[in-house]
Write a protein that holds these residues in place. Sequence first.
Motif, mmCIF file in Angstrom:
data_model
loop_
_atom_site.group_PDB
_atom_site.id
_atom_site.type_symbol
_atom_site.label_atom_id
_atom_site.label_comp_id
_atom_site.label_asym_id
_atom_site.label_seq_id
_atom_site.Cartn_x
_atom_site.Cartn_y
_atom_site.Cartn_z
ATOM 1 N N PRO A 236 31.809 -22.945 18.377
ATOM 2 C CA PRO A 236 30.796 -21.875 18.863
ATOM 3 C C PRO A 236 30.894 -21.434 20.181
ATOM 4 O O PRO A 236 31.040 -22.435 21.472
ATOM 5 N N THR A 237 31.827 -20.148 21.002
ATOM 6 C CA THR A 237 31.842 -20.533 21.837
ATOM 7 C C THR A 237 30.941 -19.906 22.811
ATOM 8 O O THR A 237 31.254 -18.954 24.171
ATOM 9 N N GLU A 238 29.433 -18.599 22.558
ATOM 10 C CA GLU A 238 29.271 -17.818 22.553
ATOM 11 C C GLU A 238 28.054 -18.851 23.957
ATOM 12 O O GLU A 238 26.953 -19.773 23.709
ATOM 13 N N GLY A 239 28.377 -18.279 25.219
ATOM 14 C CA GLY A 239 27.645 -19.133 26.250
ATOM 15 C C GLY A 239 27.951 -20.088 26.466
ATOM 16 O O GLY A 239 28.427 -21.129 26.761
ATOM 17 N N GLU A 240 26.615 -21.272 26.186
ATOM 18 C CA GLU A 240 26.377 -22.571 26.722
ATOM 19 C C GLU A 240 26.646 -23.451 25.961
ATOM 20 O O GLU A 240 27.058 -24.049 25.608
ATOM 21 N N LYS A 241 26.871 -22.709 24.876
ATOM 22 C CA LYS A 241 27.382 -23.315 23.109
ATOM 23 C C LYS A 241 28.557 -23.928 23.697
ATOM 24 O O LYS A 241 29.096 -25.036 23.240
ATOM 25 N N LEU A 242 28.989 -23.205 24.745
ATOM 26 C CA LEU A 242 30.643 -23.633 24.449
ATOM 27 C C LEU A 242 30.913 -24.728 25.359
ATOM 28 O O LEU A 242 32.259 -25.368 25.580
ATOM 29 N N THR A 243 29.893 -25.282 25.691
ATOM 30 C CA THR A 243 29.731 -26.124 27.072
ATOM 31 C C THR A 243 29.505 -27.785 25.704
ATOM 32 O O THR A 243 29.332 -28.633 26.717
ATOM 33 N N LYS A 244 28.921 -27.372 24.990
ATOM 34 C CA LYS A 244 28.002 -28.384 24.382
ATOM 35 C C LYS A 244 29.468 -29.088 22.882
ATOM 36 O O LYS A 244 30.509 -28.185 22.558
ATOM 37 N N GLY A 245 28.472 -30.357 22.450
ATOM 38 C CA GLY A 245 29.669 -30.622 21.492
ATOM 39 C C GLY A 245 29.371 -30.247 19.769
ATOM 40 O O GLY A 245 28.462 -29.125 19.845
ATOM 41 N N ALA A 246 30.248 -29.971 18.840
ATOM 42 C CA ALA A 246 30.416 -29.643 17.928
ATOM 43 C C ALA A 246 31.362 -30.479 16.495
ATOM 44 O O ALA A 246 31.636 -30.873 17.232
ATOM 45 N N PRO A 247 31.556 -29.790 15.699
ATOM 46 C CA PRO A 247 31.663 -30.856 15.044
ATOM 47 C C PRO A 247 33.704 -29.688 14.889
ATOM 48 O O PRO A 247 33.364 -28.503 14.625
ATOM 49 N N VAL A 248 34.610 -30.527 14.391
ATOM 50 C CA VAL A 248 35.833 -29.961 14.577
ATOM 51 C C VAL A 248 36.297 -30.346 13.098
ATOM 52 O O VAL A 248 36.618 -31.554 13.274
ATOM 53 N N ILE A 249 37.060 -29.548 13.231
ATOM 54 C CA ILE A 249 38.083 -29.720 11.884
ATOM 55 C C ILE A 249 38.770 -28.913 11.239
ATOM 56 O O ILE A 249 39.401 -27.267 11.965
#
Length: 265
Positions: A236-249
């Motif tokens: 997720p790259t929208e707004g503040e989501k870019l600075t948060k963590g997320a699952p990566v595969i």
Amino acid sequence: MPSLAPDLPARLALAQAIAREAGAVALDYFNRRDTLVIETKRDLQDVVSVADREVEELIRARILAAYADDGILGEEYGLQSGSSGFTWVVDPIDGTSPFVNGMPNWCISIGLLYSGVPVVGVIFAPCHDEMYAGGLDMGATLNGKKLTLDPSRNIRNAVTGIGANSHVTPATVAKIVEDLLTAGGNFIRNGSGALMLAYVAAGRLVGYYEPYMHAWDCLAGYCLVKEAGGWYHVFPTEGEKLTKGAPVIATAPGAIDDLKAIAGL
């Protein structure tokens, strides 16, 4: 998918030049790491040093000198917004723990987003003198040699990379390992998620999964894997989501279904 920006080849060339310059600075620090003052962030395993900060400052300065209107997100200094539609995503030293402990499994990671999509990925491993570079519709290379993933490789006949950190529980990590081994796979973890993503693009690993990862660790590698013929789970790259963590595969074609199942997607 955004169209190829007219100056994307120039941005890719710049990213490689910056990565090599930054890598030289980082390698100098690595070779005299006993003099570094090591600090911790979230926990005792999450470390940082003056090397990380100086290398990021160098990368930011070089980017803004060439593209003053671009945004930059870096692990050490956060997000600086831009107006061009491009955002650079930088990890100055991915694998700081191996770095400060004298292991070569660390790298410089420089990615570039355009309209939220990874369009440039450069990962440079100074200790191995390996430059992974790729751009949207331009393919991916390792030291200039084209990378193309083998569709016959899967989790049962190749090795998978996994990542873990204090953002996820030990039980979660144990379940990933259990499911991977039960499915007939095997795994490694070398301490640098960005470098393991580069290894996926190079065919050394068939895939990489980490349940919580930041953009600066993965977006350069995502571009490389895609351009080598692989697949990645969208970050997720929208707004503040870019600075948060997320699952990566990210995987080679033959491992997509298995790693999706292990990740519960």
